[in-house]
Design a protein around this motif. Structure first.
Motif, PDB file in Angstrom:
ATOM      1  N   LEU A  61       0.808  -1.221   0.000  1.00  0.00           N
ATOM      2  CA  LEU A  61       0.000   0.000   0.000  1.00  0.00           C
ATOM      3  C   LEU A  61       0.842   1.272   0.000  1.00  0.00           C
ATOM      4  O   LEU A  61       0.295   2.369  -0.107  1.00  0.00           O
ATOM      5  CB  LEU A  61      -0.927   0.008   1.213  1.00  0.00           C
ATOM      6  CG  LEU A  61      -2.026  -1.056   1.214  1.00  0.00           C
ATOM      7  CD1 LEU A  61      -2.754  -1.067   2.542  1.00  0.00           C
ATOM      8  CD2 LEU A  61      -3.001  -0.835   0.070  1.00  0.00           C
ATOM      9  N   GLY A  62       2.145   1.106   0.112  1.00  0.00           N
ATOM     10  CA  GLY A  62       3.015   2.261   0.248  1.00  0.00           C
ATOM     11  C   GLY A  62       3.734   2.671  -1.019  1.00  0.00           C
ATOM     12  O   GLY A  62       3.516   2.132  -2.107  1.00  0.00           O
ATOM     13  N   TYR A  63       4.621   3.611  -0.847  1.00  0.00           N
ATOM     14  CA  TYR A  63       5.349   4.208  -1.961  1.00  0.00           C
ATOM     15  C   TYR A  63       6.319   3.226  -2.611  1.00  0.00           C
ATOM     16  O   TYR A  63       6.493   3.230  -3.828  1.00  0.00           O
ATOM     17  CB  TYR A  63       6.099   5.441  -1.444  1.00  0.00           C
ATOM     18  CG  TYR A  63       7.032   6.074  -2.437  1.00  0.00           C
ATOM     19  CD1 TYR A  63       6.533   6.758  -3.540  1.00  0.00           C
ATOM     20  CD2 TYR A  63       8.415   5.987  -2.275  1.00  0.00           C
ATOM     21  CE1 TYR A  63       7.387   7.347  -4.450  1.00  0.00           C
ATOM     22  CE2 TYR A  63       9.270   6.571  -3.187  1.00  0.00           C
ATOM     23  CZ  TYR A  63       8.755   7.250  -4.276  1.00  0.00           C
ATOM     24  OH  TYR A  63       9.602   7.814  -5.178  1.00  0.00           O
ATOM     25  N   GLN A  64       6.945   2.374  -1.807  1.00  0.00           N
ATOM     26  CA  GLN A  64       8.017   1.535  -2.342  1.00  0.00           C
ATOM     27  C   GLN A  64       7.522   0.554  -3.396  1.00  0.00           C
ATOM     28  O   GLN A  64       8.195   0.331  -4.410  1.00  0.00           O
ATOM     29  CB  GLN A  64       8.723   0.777  -1.218  1.00  0.00           C
ATOM     30  CG  GLN A  64      10.027   0.111  -1.660  1.00  0.00           C
ATOM     31  CD  GLN A  64      11.059   1.120  -2.161  1.00  0.00           C
ATOM     32  OE1 GLN A  64      11.303   2.124  -1.498  1.00  0.00           O
ATOM     33  NE2 GLN A  64      11.636   0.867  -3.313  1.00  0.00           N
ATOM     34  N   TYR A  65       6.363  -0.035  -3.194  1.00  0.00           N
ATOM     35  CA  TYR A  65       5.816  -0.965  -4.189  1.00  0.00           C
ATOM     36  C   TYR A  65       5.624  -0.253  -5.524  1.00  0.00           C
ATOM     37  O   TYR A  65       6.024  -0.764  -6.585  1.00  0.00           O
ATOM     38  CB  TYR A  65       4.485  -1.544  -3.699  1.00  0.00           C
ATOM     39  CG  TYR A  65       3.708  -2.281  -4.769  1.00  0.00           C
ATOM     40  CD1 TYR A  65       4.174  -3.480  -5.296  1.00  0.00           C
ATOM     41  CD2 TYR A  65       2.496  -1.771  -5.245  1.00  0.00           C
ATOM     42  CE1 TYR A  65       3.462  -4.161  -6.277  1.00  0.00           C
ATOM     43  CE2 TYR A  65       1.776  -2.445  -6.219  1.00  0.00           C
ATOM     44  CZ  TYR A  65       2.261  -3.633  -6.732  1.00  0.00           C
ATOM     45  OH  TYR A  65       1.557  -4.300  -7.709  1.00  0.00           O
ATOM     46  N   ARG A  66       5.037   0.917  -5.493  1.00  0.00           N
ATOM     47  CA  ARG A  66       4.823   1.668  -6.725  1.00  0.00           C
ATOM     48  C   ARG A  66       6.135   2.052  -7.376  1.00  0.00           C
ATOM     49  O   ARG A  66       6.285   1.985  -8.598  1.00  0.00           O
ATOM     50  CB  ARG A  66       3.968   2.908  -6.429  1.00  0.00           C
ATOM     51  CG  ARG A  66       2.519   2.545  -6.173  1.00  0.00           C
ATOM     52  CD  ARG A  66       1.823   3.480  -5.209  1.00  0.00           C
ATOM     53  NE  ARG A  66       0.455   3.024  -4.989  1.00  0.00           N
ATOM     54  CZ  ARG A  66       0.127   1.990  -4.220  1.00  0.00           C
ATOM     55  NH1 ARG A  66       1.063   1.325  -3.563  1.00  0.00           N
ATOM     56  NH2 ARG A  66      -1.130   1.616  -4.092  1.00  0.00           N
ATOM     57  N   LYS A  67       7.100   2.413  -6.567  1.00  0.00           N
ATOM     58  CA  LYS A  67       8.422   2.755  -7.092  1.00  0.00           C
ATOM     59  C   LYS A  67       9.086   1.537  -7.727  1.00  0.00           C
ATOM     60  O   LYS A  67       9.711   1.631  -8.797  1.00  0.00           O
ATOM     61  CB  LYS A  67       9.295   3.301  -5.958  1.00  0.00           C
ATOM     62  CG  LYS A  67      10.661   3.803  -6.391  1.00  0.00           C
ATOM     63  CD  LYS A  67      11.410   4.410  -5.208  1.00  0.00           C
ATOM     64  CE  LYS A  67      12.776   4.919  -5.643  1.00  0.00           C
ATOM     65  NZ  LYS A  67      13.518   5.498  -4.491  1.00  0.00           N
ATOM     66  N   ASP A  68       8.945   0.381  -7.095  1.00  0.00           N
ATOM     67  CA  ASP A  68       9.549  -0.847  -7.604  1.00  0.00           C
ATOM     68  C   ASP A  68       8.913  -1.273  -8.929  1.00  0.00           C
ATOM     69  O   ASP A  68       9.615  -1.687  -9.861  1.00  0.00           O
ATOM     70  CB  ASP A  68       9.422  -1.973  -6.577  1.00  0.00           C
ATOM     71  CG  ASP A  68      10.300  -1.761  -5.354  1.00  0.00           C
ATOM     72  OD1 ASP A  68      11.161  -0.867  -5.385  1.00  0.00           O
ATOM     73  OD2 ASP A  68      10.101  -2.492  -4.357  1.00  0.00           O
ATOM     74  N   VAL A  69       7.577  -1.182  -9.011  1.00  0.00           N
ATOM     75  CA  VAL A  69       6.905  -1.542 -10.261  1.00  0.00           C
ATOM     76  C   VAL A  69       7.313  -0.590 -11.374  1.00  0.00           C
ATOM     77  O   VAL A  69       7.556  -1.004 -12.516  1.00  0.00           O
ATOM     78  CB  VAL A  69       5.374  -1.551 -10.096  1.00  0.00           C
ATOM     79  CG1 VAL A  69       4.694  -1.833 -11.439  1.00  0.00           C
ATOM     80  CG2 VAL A  69       4.948  -2.585  -9.079  1.00  0.00           C
ATOM     81  N   GLN A  70       7.414   0.690 -11.039  1.00  0.00           N
ATOM     82  CA  GLN A  70       7.821   1.667 -12.055  1.00  0.00           C
ATOM     83  C   GLN A  70       9.230   1.380 -12.549  1.00  0.00           C
ATOM     84  O   GLN A  70       9.521   1.537 -13.750  1.00  0.00           O
ATOM     85  CB  GLN A  70       7.742   3.087 -11.483  1.00  0.00           C
ATOM     86  CG  GLN A  70       7.978   4.182 -12.520  1.00  0.00           C
ATOM     87  CD  GLN A  70       6.954   4.139 -13.640  1.00  0.00           C
ATOM     88  OE1 GLN A  70       5.751   4.248 -13.375  1.00  0.00           O
ATOM     89  NE2 GLN A  70       7.398   3.982 -14.881  1.00  0.00           N
ATOM     90  N   ALA A  71      10.104   0.935 -11.652  1.00  0.00           N
ATOM     91  CA  ALA A  71      11.465   0.580 -12.064  1.00  0.00           C
ATOM     92  C   ALA A  71      11.448  -0.579 -13.059  1.00  0.00           C
ATOM     93  O   ALA A  71      12.197  -0.582 -14.052  1.00  0.00           O
ATOM     94  CB  ALA A  71      12.304   0.218 -10.839  1.00  0.00           C
ATOM     95  N   VAL A  72      10.588  -1.566 -12.804  1.00  0.00           N
ATOM     96  CA  VAL A  72      10.443  -2.691 -13.740  1.00  0.00           C
ATOM     97  C   VAL A  72       9.938  -2.189 -15.090  1.00  0.00           C
ATOM     98  O   VAL A  72      10.457  -2.567 -16.151  1.00  0.00           O
ATOM     99  CB  VAL A  72       9.480  -3.756 -13.170  1.00  0.00           C
ATOM    100  CG1 VAL A  72       9.211  -4.845 -14.209  1.00  0.00           C
ATOM    101  CG2 VAL A  72      10.051  -4.366 -11.898  1.00  0.00           C
ATOM    102  N   ALA A  73       8.928  -1.334 -15.062  1.00  0.00           N
ATOM    103  CA  ALA A  73       8.361  -0.795 -16.299  1.00  0.00           C
ATOM    104  C   ALA A  73       9.400  -0.002 -17.086  1.00  0.00           C
ATOM    105  O   ALA A  73       9.481  -0.110 -18.319  1.00  0.00           O
ATOM    106  CB  ALA A  73       7.151   0.075 -15.976  1.00  0.00           C
TER     107      ALA A  73
END
Length: 246
Positions: A61-73
């Motif tokens: 639910l936090g920032y890190q998950y979104r940041k990690d997915v964006q890095a993959v993208a």
């Protein structure tokens, strides 16, 4: 209105989580556990360890998950721009898994009695969630989908979802902006009992057997999406520490 309600629900959970202490059992390192999951060193686990339920919830639910997915993208798009493609008549494909790669089941897993994968999988309850067709997009993946399409790749979705969910899945995808694709491959009754890895390997093989496709990129949230035969030139794993599918 359904989408707005969904995001309000998630925002409420995030606010609740932010008010809770960020700790876990000092005898169990949840960050190392998640690393083992993402690197496929931790396999065939059935539920998130109770010591790590809160940790996984904060992460998802936090920032890190979104940041990690964006890095993959970002990594996937950078590869797509310079992918070494032979000059022939074959169509270049980019494959996406659906559940928790494109369509997020996080609202389902955020429910207290599901506890971010900390309780055993309930197929009946999960089927009710899927039938609603209100999954939000996984962060950053819609943008990747649009970018690889703009480079000329054709999109193929290979999902473990049942064929009976074709209409609701199609509507959910299109409502979010995933408007066109080459194929949406869903599980048939003849695929029942087949492991995810074998099923997806079979579907990729069937694509290539036609003789006019080439698999270039492949994005999934489970290692079973990305291993075996004909996975493509490059694979990219979206993080998901909530469950394991073999």
């Amino acid at each position: 209105m359904k989408v707005l309600s969904l995001f309000f629900f998630l925002a409420t959970i995030i606010a609740t989580c932010q008010g809770a202490p960020h700790h876990h059992n000092p005898g169990f390192d949840c960050l190392s556990w998640r690393l083992a999951v993402e690197t496929n060193n931790m396999r065939h686990w059935s539920v998130v360890p109770q010591a790590c339920v809160s940790y996984v919830g904060h992460y998802m639910l936090g920032y890190q998950y979104r940041k990690d997915v964006q890095a993959v993208a970002d990594l996937a798009y950078n590869f797509a721009k310079t992918a070494p493609l032979p000059r022939d008549l074959r169509t270049n494909l980019w494959i996406f898994d659906v559940a928790d790669t494109v369509l997020s089941n996080l609202p389902y897993y955020a429910q207290p009695d599901v506890a971010f994968g900390g309780t055993p999988y309930n197929s009946t309850k999960f089927a009710i969630w899927e039938q609603k067709g209100i999954s939000p997009a996984v962060p950053g993946i819609l943008d990747l989908y649009k970018k690889v399409q703009s480079l000329g790749f054709k999109i193929v979705f290979i999902s473990g979802r049942s064929e009976s969910l074709r209409e609701v899945t199609t509507k959910n995808l299109k409502n979010l902006g995933f408007t066109t694709w080459e194929k949406l491959i869903l599980k048939q009754t003849s695929d029942a009992g087949t492991s995810s890895q074998i099923y997806k390997e079979k579907k990729r093989s069937e694509l290539l057997a036609k003789g006019f496709y080439r698999i270039v990129g492949n994005v999934g949230d489970q290692w079973s999406d990305l291993v075996g035969e004909h996975v493509g030139i490059r694979t990219f794993k979206v993080p998901n520490p909530m469950y394991y599918i073999s």
